[in-house]
Design a protein around this motif. Structure first.
Motif, PDB file in Angstrom:
ATOM      1  N   ALA A   1       3.077   5.887  -2.974  1.00 43.84           N
ATOM      2  CA  ALA A   1       4.145   6.520  -3.633  1.00 43.84           C
ATOM      3  C   ALA A   1       4.066   6.804  -5.177  1.00 43.84           C
ATOM      4  N   SER A   2       4.056   5.568  -5.870  1.00 45.08           N
ATOM      5  CA  SER A   2       3.678   5.489  -7.277  1.00 45.08           C
ATOM      6  C   SER A   2       2.683   6.394  -7.828  1.00 45.08           C
ATOM      7  N   GLY A   3       1.731   6.264  -7.236  1.00 41.89           N
ATOM      8  CA  GLY A   3       0.539   7.212  -7.712  1.00 41.89           C
ATOM      9  C   GLY A   3       0.921   8.672  -7.542  1.00 41.89           C
TER      10      GLY A   3
ATOM     11  N   LEU B   1      -4.511  10.676  -6.131  1.00 45.58           N
ATOM     12  CA  LEU B   1      -4.238   9.338  -6.935  1.00 45.58           C
ATOM     13  C   LEU B   1      -3.399   8.418  -6.101  1.00 45.58           C
ATOM     14  N   GLY B   2      -2.657   8.728  -5.312  1.00 45.77           N
ATOM     15  CA  GLY B   2      -1.927   7.592  -4.436  1.00 45.77           C
ATOM     16  C   GLY B   2      -2.953   7.247  -3.296  1.00 45.77           C
ATOM     17  N   SER B   3      -3.687   7.890  -2.822  1.00 44.17           N
ATOM     18  CA  SER B   3      -4.544   7.323  -1.693  1.00 44.17           C
ATOM     19  C   SER B   3      -5.723   6.406  -2.610  1.00 44.17           C
ATOM     20  N   LYS B   4      -6.184   6.747  -3.869  1.00 45.22           N
ATOM     21  CA  LYS B   4      -7.007   5.851  -4.619  1.00 45.22           C
ATOM     22  C   LYS B   4      -6.430   4.709  -4.878  1.00 45.22           C
ATOM     23  N   VAL B   5      -5.066   4.720  -5.292  1.00 36.11           N
ATOM     24  CA  VAL B   5      -4.587   3.395  -5.678  1.00 36.11           C
ATOM     25  C   VAL B   5      -4.202   2.439  -4.636  1.00 36.11           C
TER      26      VAL B   5
ATOM     27  N   ALA C   1      -5.898   2.413  -1.527  1.00 38.51           N
ATOM     28  CA  ALA C   1      -7.109   2.068  -1.177  1.00 38.51           C
ATOM     29  C   ALA C   1      -7.652   0.759  -1.965  1.00 38.51           C
ATOM     30  N   ASN C   2      -7.381   0.748  -3.326  1.00 38.63           N
ATOM     31  CA  ASN C   2      -7.683  -0.434  -4.073  1.00 38.63           C
ATOM     32  C   ASN C   2      -6.921  -1.846  -3.660  1.00 38.63           C
ATOM     33  N   ILE C   3      -5.531  -1.364  -3.718  1.00 39.93           N
ATOM     34  CA  ILE C   3      -4.416  -2.505  -3.373  1.00 39.93           C
ATOM     35  C   ILE C   3      -4.899  -3.384  -1.999  1.00 39.93           C
ATOM     36  N   ILE C   4      -5.288  -2.610  -1.072  1.00 37.99           N
ATOM     37  CA  ILE C   4      -5.512  -3.446   0.175  1.00 37.99           C
ATOM     38  C   ILE C   4      -6.766  -4.351   0.098  1.00 37.99           C
ATOM     39  N   LYS C   5      -7.345  -4.288  -1.083  1.00 35.49           N
ATOM     40  CA  LYS C   5      -8.534  -5.226  -1.093  1.00 35.49           C
ATOM     41  C   LYS C   5      -8.077  -6.674  -1.421  1.00 35.49           C
ATOM     42  N   TYR C   6      -6.926  -6.906  -1.588  1.00 36.82           N
ATOM     43  CA  TYR C   6      -6.343  -8.113  -2.465  1.00 36.82           C
ATOM     44  C   TYR C   6      -5.187  -8.517  -1.517  1.00 36.82           C
ATOM     45  N   VAL C   7      -5.046  -9.900  -1.588  1.00 29.83           N
ATOM     46  CA  VAL C   7      -3.707 -10.424  -0.982  1.00 29.83           C
ATOM     47  C   VAL C   7      -2.509 -10.165  -2.184  1.00 29.83           C
ATOM     48  N   GLY C   8      -1.393  -9.589  -1.429  1.00 34.55           N
ATOM     49  CA  GLY C   8      -0.293  -9.344  -2.332  1.00 34.55           C
ATOM     50  C   GLY C   8      -0.240  -8.048  -2.542  1.00 34.55           C
TER      51      GLY C   8
ATOM     52  N   ALA D   1       0.782  -1.296   0.023  1.00 33.02           N
ATOM     53  CA  ALA D   1      -0.042   0.021  -0.216  1.00 33.02           C
ATOM     54  C   ALA D   1       0.770   1.214   0.071  1.00 33.02           C
ATOM     55  N   GLY D   2       2.070   1.312   0.658  1.00 35.12           N
ATOM     56  CA  GLY D   2       2.836   2.511   1.010  1.00 35.12           C
ATOM     57  C   GLY D   2       3.491   2.413  -0.414  1.00 35.12           C
TER      58      GLY D   2
END
Length: 74
Positions: free
Chosen positions: A31-33, A50-54, A56-63, A26-27
């Motif tokens: 940073a990438s966004g 944009l950073g917050s949005k991406v 928030a999306n990544i923490i919905k999945y494993v990995g 997530a971090g």
């Protein structure tokens, strides 16, 4: 989040995630966004959003690998 520009704090809204699964990556993706936004002349606030949005999306999945294409958040 709070992002700084010229020692001025800019508040960035968070995005609610109802059932977070895994915070791995997530971090890094925040940073990438954020950096993508800055490089492409987004405002400091829009880069942070944009950073917050991406993130928030990544923490919905494993990995740490996103399942959604980055360009869908633009």
């Amino acid at each position: 989040s709070v992002v700084f520009q010229n020692q001025i704090a800019n508040l960035v809204p968070s995005f609610m995630v109802n059932n977070p699964v895994d915070t791995t990556g997530a971090g890094d993706i925040f940073a990438s966004g954020f950096l993508f936004g800055l490089i492409n002349k987004y405002s400091i606030e829009d880069s942070g959003k944009l950073g917050s949005k991406v993130a928030a999306n990544i923490i919905k999945y494993v990995g740490a690998r996103p399942r959604t294409l980055f360009k869908t958040f633009l």
